[in-house]
Design a protein around this motif. Structure first.
Motif, PDB file in Angstrom:
ATOM      1  N   SER A 135       0.805  -1.227   0.000  1.00 15.00           N
ATOM      2  CA  SER A 135       0.000   0.000   0.000  1.00 15.00           C
ATOM      3  C   SER A 135       0.836   1.274   0.000  1.00 15.00           C
ATOM      4  CB  SER A 135      -0.946   0.010   1.201  1.00 15.00           C
ATOM      5  OG  SER A 135      -0.223   0.026   2.417  1.00 15.00           O
ATOM      6  N   ASP A 136       2.142   1.172   0.282  1.00 19.63           N
ATOM      7  CA  ASP A 136       2.997   2.362   0.328  1.00 19.63           C
ATOM      8  C   ASP A 136       3.530   2.783  -1.041  1.00 19.63           C
ATOM      9  OD1 ASP A 136       2.752   2.596   3.080  1.00 19.63           O
ATOM     10  OD2 ASP A 136       4.502   1.346   3.481  1.00 19.63           O
ATOM     11  N   GLN A 137       3.184   2.044  -2.099  1.00 21.32           N
ATOM     12  CA  GLN A 137       3.839   2.251  -3.391  1.00 21.32           C
ATOM     13  C   GLN A 137       2.880   2.544  -4.544  1.00 21.32           C
ATOM     14  OE1 GLN A 137       6.352  -1.448  -1.973  1.00 21.32           O
ATOM     15  NE2 GLN A 137       6.852  -1.016  -4.105  1.00 21.32           N
ATOM     16  N   VAL A 138       1.669   3.003  -4.230  1.00 23.48           N
ATOM     17  CA  VAL A 138       0.656   3.238  -5.263  1.00 23.48           C
ATOM     18  C   VAL A 138       0.161   4.672  -5.176  1.00 23.48           C
ATOM     19  CG1 VAL A 138      -1.504   2.438  -6.298  1.00 23.48           C
ATOM     20  CG2 VAL A 138      -0.072   0.825  -4.997  1.00 23.48           C
ATOM     21  N   VAL A 139       0.025   5.329  -6.336  1.00 22.72           N
ATOM     22  CA  VAL A 139      -0.593   6.653  -6.421  1.00 22.72           C
ATOM     23  C   VAL A 139      -1.730   6.592  -7.446  1.00 22.72           C
ATOM     24  CG1 VAL A 139       1.483   7.888  -5.699  1.00 22.72           C
ATOM     25  CG2 VAL A 139       1.092   7.470  -8.131  1.00 22.72           C
TER      26      VAL A 139
END
Length: 294
Positions: free
Chosen positions: A233-237
């Motif tokens: 979840s820390d790597q999606v925009v």
């Protein structure tokens, strides 16, 4: 640089792809309508929009700055070059180092004689199913510019193709993967395909939200659910990649606010956590783009 608040990570304020596409709808020049929609975005908490319109795509700094001033939204400009069909002649005439120098100047000095500095190298692109020589020069220049400036890189994958090849390229060239976003990965329609990229530490972008003619949003929702479950979840925009007059609300399209008004409720209904939604719209883009030109 970014200001505090939510971020649309891949949009176009003005863009002109009409000559190559032979379609006047691909010339997004409806400034007053865009300002109206951006005021609406501001009222809903969006404070930053990253404008991926670069050299050869109709980049227009005064135009974008007027939209920023009228709406209150901070607009981050980009440097670099797009896909092969849209590459200006300088890409073929100049060396890789000269192309990199131009990007570095945009980042450190300002774009086209203005004091507006680029905050991202993007959207640099590969063609659907192939990586051309010109595109290779742009990627090589982008890595040089990133190593010199620390500027993030954002890419375009055509219908999600060559995503893994782009990741492998950046790994081989020792680029800073934490500051690279692989774009349009939602169009791959494959959670496993995207999760395999995320395992390298690189970031990805779900940025064709609302373009149901390409892919149903329900599939995007399921992919994001899978990604959260897998622990990335820390790597999606997120963003919408508005590029046409017909995409604007007043012209019958979804408009820029569709992501907040329609897609986020779909994520919530599917059980995706508020924390993940917040990360995609705020914490993740702030980490990737937040400190450049600070």
């Amino acid at each position: 640089m970014l200001v505090p608040g939510m971020v649309y990570s891949h949009e176009h304020i003005p863009i002109d792809l009409s000559e190559v596409k032979h379609n006047e709808d691909c010339h997004l020049d409806s400034q007053e309508l865009v300002i109206k929609e951006f005021k609406d975005l501001y009222s809903k908490g969006i404070r930053n929009v990253i404008d991926m319109t670069n050299r050869g795509m109709g980049r227009n700094i005064p135009y974008a700055q007027k939209v920023a001033e009228e709406s209150g939204i901070n607009i981050v400009q980009s440097t670099g070059f797009y896909q092969d069909a849209f590459l200006p002649i300088e890409v073929f005439r100049l060396s890789v180092n000269q192309l990199a120098e131009g990007m570095i100047k945009d980042i450190q000095v300002g774009i086209k004689g203005t004091n507006v500095k680029a905050g991202v190298i993007g959207e640099i692109a590969t063609t659907q199913g192939k990586w051309t020589e010109g595109e290779g020069k742009v990627f090589d220049a982008a890595v040089i510019a990133q190593k010199e400036t620390g500027c993030p890189i954002s890419t375009h994958t055509s219908i999600g193709t060559l995503g893994h090849e782009q990741v492998n390229y950046f790994v081989r060239n020792h680029a800073d993967l934490s500051k690279i976003v692989i774009g349009h990965v939602d169009l791959s329609a494959s959670s496993d395909y995207v999760i395999d990229m995320l395992k390298t530490g690189i970031n990805v972008e779900f940025d064709t939200i609302g373009k149901n003619n390409y892919l149903a949003d329900s599939i995007r929702v399921q992919m994001l659910k899978d990604i959260e479950k897998a622990g990335f979840s820390d790597q999606v925009v997120m963003s919408m990649d508005i590029t046409r007059k017909s995409h604007l609300k007043e012209n019958g399209g979804n408009g820029y606010s569709y992501l907040l008004d329609s897609f986020v409720p779909q994520l919530q209904e599917a059980g995706i956590s508020e924390e993940f939604i917040n990360k995609m719209l705020d914490r993740n883009p702030q980490r990737i783009y937040g400190d450049i030109n600070a």
